[in-house]
Design an enzyme around this catalytic site. Structure first.
Site, mmCIF file in Angstrom:
data_model
loop_
_atom_site.group_PDB
_atom_site.id
_atom_site.type_symbol
_atom_site.label_atom_id
_atom_site.label_comp_id
_atom_site.label_asym_id
_atom_site.label_seq_id
_atom_site.Cartn_x
_atom_site.Cartn_y
_atom_site.Cartn_z
ATOM 1 N N ASP A 28 -17.554 1.223 -1.468
ATOM 2 C CA ASP A 28 -16.754 -0.268 -0.869
ATOM 3 C C ASP A 28 -17.224 -0.875 0.121
ATOM 4 O O ASP A 28 -18.018 -0.844 1.490
ATOM 5 C CB ASP A 28 -15.634 0.544 -0.126
ATOM 6 C CG ASP A 28 -14.981 -0.392 0.399
ATOM 7 O OD1 ASP A 28 -14.848 -2.063 -0.478
ATOM 8 O OD2 ASP A 28 -13.547 -0.729 1.415
ATOM 9 N N HIS B 222 -15.332 -0.351 3.705
ATOM 10 C CA HIS B 222 -15.079 0.880 4.248
ATOM 11 C C HIS B 222 -15.851 2.223 4.391
ATOM 12 O O HIS B 222 -16.420 3.386 4.669
ATOM 13 C CB HIS B 222 -14.127 2.186 4.042
ATOM 14 C CG HIS B 222 -12.639 0.705 4.906
ATOM 15 N ND1 HIS B 222 -12.171 0.424 3.429
ATOM 16 C CD2 HIS B 222 -11.842 0.707 5.229
ATOM 17 C CE1 HIS B 222 -10.796 -0.500 3.978
ATOM 18 N NE2 HIS B 222 -10.915 -0.212 5.269
ATOM 19 N N SER C 65 0.816 -0.878 0.097
ATOM 20 C CA SER C 65 0.393 -0.114 0.309
ATOM 21 C C SER C 65 0.805 1.031 0.215
ATOM 22 O O SER C 65 -0.098 2.351 0.250
ATOM 23 C CB SER C 65 -1.292 0.320 1.002
ATOM 24 O OG SER C 65 -2.226 -1.491 1.059
ATOM 25 N N CYS D 35 -8.050 1.779 1.760
ATOM 26 C CA CYS D 35 -8.579 1.670 1.127
ATOM 27 C C CYS D 35 -8.288 0.741 -0.068
ATOM 28 O O CYS D 35 -7.905 1.104 -1.145
ATOM 29 C CB CYS D 35 -10.138 1.642 0.620
ATOM 30 S SG CYS D 35 -11.755 1.458 0.020
ATOM 31 N N ASP E 113 -10.678 -6.770 -0.061
ATOM 32 C CA ASP E 113 -9.862 -5.719 0.200
ATOM 33 C C ASP E 113 -9.766 -5.979 1.826
ATOM 34 O O ASP E 113 -9.620 -7.043 2.045
ATOM 35 C CB ASP E 113 -11.698 -4.195 0.766
ATOM 36 C CG ASP E 113 -10.562 -2.711 1.276
ATOM 37 O OD1 ASP E 113 -10.769 -2.250 1.079
ATOM 38 O OD2 ASP E 113 -10.812 -3.180 2.470
#
Length: 636
Positions: free
Chosen positions: A354, A375, A330, A388, A369
């Site tokens: 999401d 989220h 990430s 996310c 996810d």
């Protein structure tokens, strides 16, 4: 009986005699002419050649090895220096039975088994040297003891030599490097570079790190002594002397105290950390854990220590910061977010709902996810704060791999940074062209989805992540990372400064850049994935956590860290810069199999930034013990 009287022909005899005499005289004259011609050739035509040979028999040229340059950190602390010591050396060509000689020597001076092994290895690798050390760093008592028994050991001598020492031991070992004995491969390289003459008499040269990359600066220029010798080879007098020129000293941009703080912060964890000054490209800290003691290599490492280092499962000789290739996870998302804004595929207010997964149109495969259930409503700012995945799956699909490659490569991903340490890995930022060339396969849409969250074919070194973060911290201005700051002569006068001119400046919209940078600040505040690391900070800093998979997971399978063997657990990553408003330090942290970036890598970064900005020394290592794991299975 009638006798026949033979009359002698005197005129004919005289003629024959004179003829023989003339031929003999001519032959003798010819010999004298040949002898004269030979004398003329040797003493006139070849006078200079034979005069040189005669002088060579009378005059001996001995090289004088220069002192190797010293290495200092940015605060003047010594990282590499020289000291003088006596060595016991053997000239193999003058000894009939080396084993017997060594056995006899051991009755006078202690020679351990490791000394014998090292000597044997040197004989195999260093055939060109006249003498090889069997013992180094002799005490005064040992020197005196050998001197009294020297007559018993022809071919053995004591020499005073300079030895390299690294007073910091394993600290910064992968940066400073070490010197080692010149081998056949080194000789070939020196000859190819036309440097062989400058290494007459030298036995050592840099092998890795700064010692290798700046070998020409550190080595200096070899001097010579012209000596007159007698028929036995004994020196009568010194005719002339050309003194050697000591190697240049180096001042590094490295802060050795910051380096030690960073190394201590890792505890017993494996990993890497690179800290850069965004405004100059100065490398402030360069950590690869575990390290090694470079002093072991100076005299030639013994087999026992070599086996311990080379066969260790922790790979201490591997420079993780320079050559370690890891999925960026990430930590790749800030550059994806900026790409989406710059290429008009996203805008700050754009949001998605999401639900915990993303699927390509017409496909039932779910890209999950990290948070089960998702989220909820997520815009660009929140996508970075909570990391996310679903947001970036969709963004990657909308951008396409070619746009991702063309934009993110501007931040140094997928190519060498050009740092002044040899051996840098280039990483991998995939593209359609690369996959066809490497795997002979076309690019699929699913490949792009994984790249969007820093997984899939994506690979980066900790150095590349720090470089990319420094560009982001510098509002798009890129400086080449460098470890050496100044080159000085042996009087510590500056010979040259390492240039800190920008490599390039990216044309980024300030509004887009501000949107990403503001989100990264909130990553370290309550609600962000690095809130724990940002708690109580006396300054604001920006960061992004990351967790990269080591092993793949089946569709629907949940990752539970405690059920995975330690070496197969996720890597923890964190990139950051501080202070957020006017960055003075940018860094990347990788903890191998460390789990969650926010829980493991981010606290290390916080300790390093605290020391650099505030002078605060950490009391204990930041990383938890290896046995402590998180049961939740969530990351970032």
């Amino acid at each position: 009986m009638n006798r026949k009287v033979e009359l002698r022909n005197h005129p004919r005899e005289q003629y024959n005699f004179r003829l023989r005499l003339a031929v003999s005289a001519g032959f003798v004259l010819l010999l004298f002419l040949l002898l004269f011609a030979r004398f003329f050739y040797l003493q006139v035509s070849q006078r200079e050649h034979y005069h040189t040979l005669a002088e060579a028999n009378r005059i001996s040229i001995a090289p004088i090895v220069p002192n190797r340059g010293l290495i200092f950190d940015r605060n003047g602390e010594v990282l590499a220096h020289n000291y003088s010591a006596y060595t016991l050396e053997i000239v193999p060509s003058k000894v009939r039975d080396i084993e017997t000689l060594i056995n006899e020597l051991s009755t006078v001076i202690e020679i351990a088994a490791r000394d014998r092994k090292r000597f044997k290895k040197l004989m195999e690798e260093s055939k060109r040297f006249e003498s090889l050390p069997i013992r180094t760093r002799l005490s005064d008592v040992e020197v005196a003891r050998f001197a009294a028994n020297r007559y018993r050991f022809p071919g053995v001598e004591i020499k005073a030599r300079l030895f390299r020492q690294y007073p910091k031991g394993s600290s910064a070992s992968h940066v400073v490097g070490y010197i080692g004995r010149i081998n056949d491969k080194d000789l070939e390289q020196l000859e190819a570079n036309d440097d062989l003459a400058n290494y007459r008499g030298s036995q050592y040269m840099g092998k890795i790190g700064i010692e290798q990359s700046y070998e020409k600066e550190l080595h200096g220029t070899t001097g010579f002594e012209e000596m007159e010798t007698d028929a036995a080879g004994r020196v009568i007098r010194v005719i002339s002397r050309t003194p050697p020129i000591s190697g240049n000293n180096l001042t590094l941009s490295l802060d050795s105290r910051l380096q030690e703080v960073a190394e201590k912060a890792f505890g017993d964890r494996r990993g890497a950390l690179v800290a850069i000054e965004p405004a100059t490209g100065d490398i402030l800290a360069f950590v690869s854990k575990p390290g090694f003691d470079p002093n072991l290599f100076v005299d030639g490492i013994d087999s026992e220590n070599w086996d311990l280092l080379n066969n260790s499962i922790d790979r201490p000789l591997n420079n993780r910061a320079l050559r370690g290739l890891y999925p960026p996870g990430s930590t790749f998302k800030p550059f994806m977010a900026l790409a989406g804004l710059e290429l008009k595929k996203r805008w700050p207010e754009h949001s998605i709902n999401d639900s915990g997964y993303f699927s390509l149109p017409g496909s039932t495969h779910r890209f999950r996810d990290w948070k089960a259930g998702g989220h909820g409503v997520v815009d660009l700012h929140k996508s970075l704060v909570v990391s996310c995945d679903t947001y970036y799956y969709g963004l990657a699909n909308d951008l396409g791999i070619d746009n991702i490659f063309n934009f993110v490569s501007k931040f140094g991903m997928g190519k060498k940074t050009g740092i002044d340490i040899a051996g840098e890995a280039s990483g991998l930022l995939p593209s359609q062209e690369w996959k066809m060339k490497r795997h002979k396969q076309k690019w699929y849409a699913g490949d792009t989805i994984s790249v969007g969250i820093g997984q899939g074919y994506n690979l980066a070194t900790p150095l590349q992540l720090a470089f990319a973060t420094a560009i982001l911290a510098g509002n798009g201005t890129a400086f080449r990372p460098h470890v050496v700051k100044q080159v000085l002569n042996n009087n510590n006068e500056v010979v040259r400064e390492i240039a800190t001119h920008p490599l390039y400046k990216l044309d980024l919209d300030p509004v887009n850049l501000r949107a990403v940078r503001d989100a990264l600040v909130d990553v370290t505040r309550p609600g962000g994935t690095a809130a724990l690391a940002g708690e109580g900070a006396a300054y604001s800093f920006a960061g992004k956590t990351g967790t990269s998979q080591v092993i793949g997971m089946r569709q629907g399978e949940k990752y539970v860290e405690s059920k995975v063997r330690e070496r197969f657990r996720d890597h923890a990553l964190f990139i950051a810069y501080a202070p957020a408003e006017s960055p003075k330090i940018a860094l990347s942290v990788l903890v191998e199999n460390g789990g969650h970036g926010g829980a493991t890598a981010a606290p290390i970064a916080r300790l390093v930034m605290d020391y650099y900005l505030l002078g605060t020394l950490p009391a204990e290592p930041a990383a938890p013990a290896v046995e402590q794991v998180n049961e939740e299975g969530e990351h970032d």
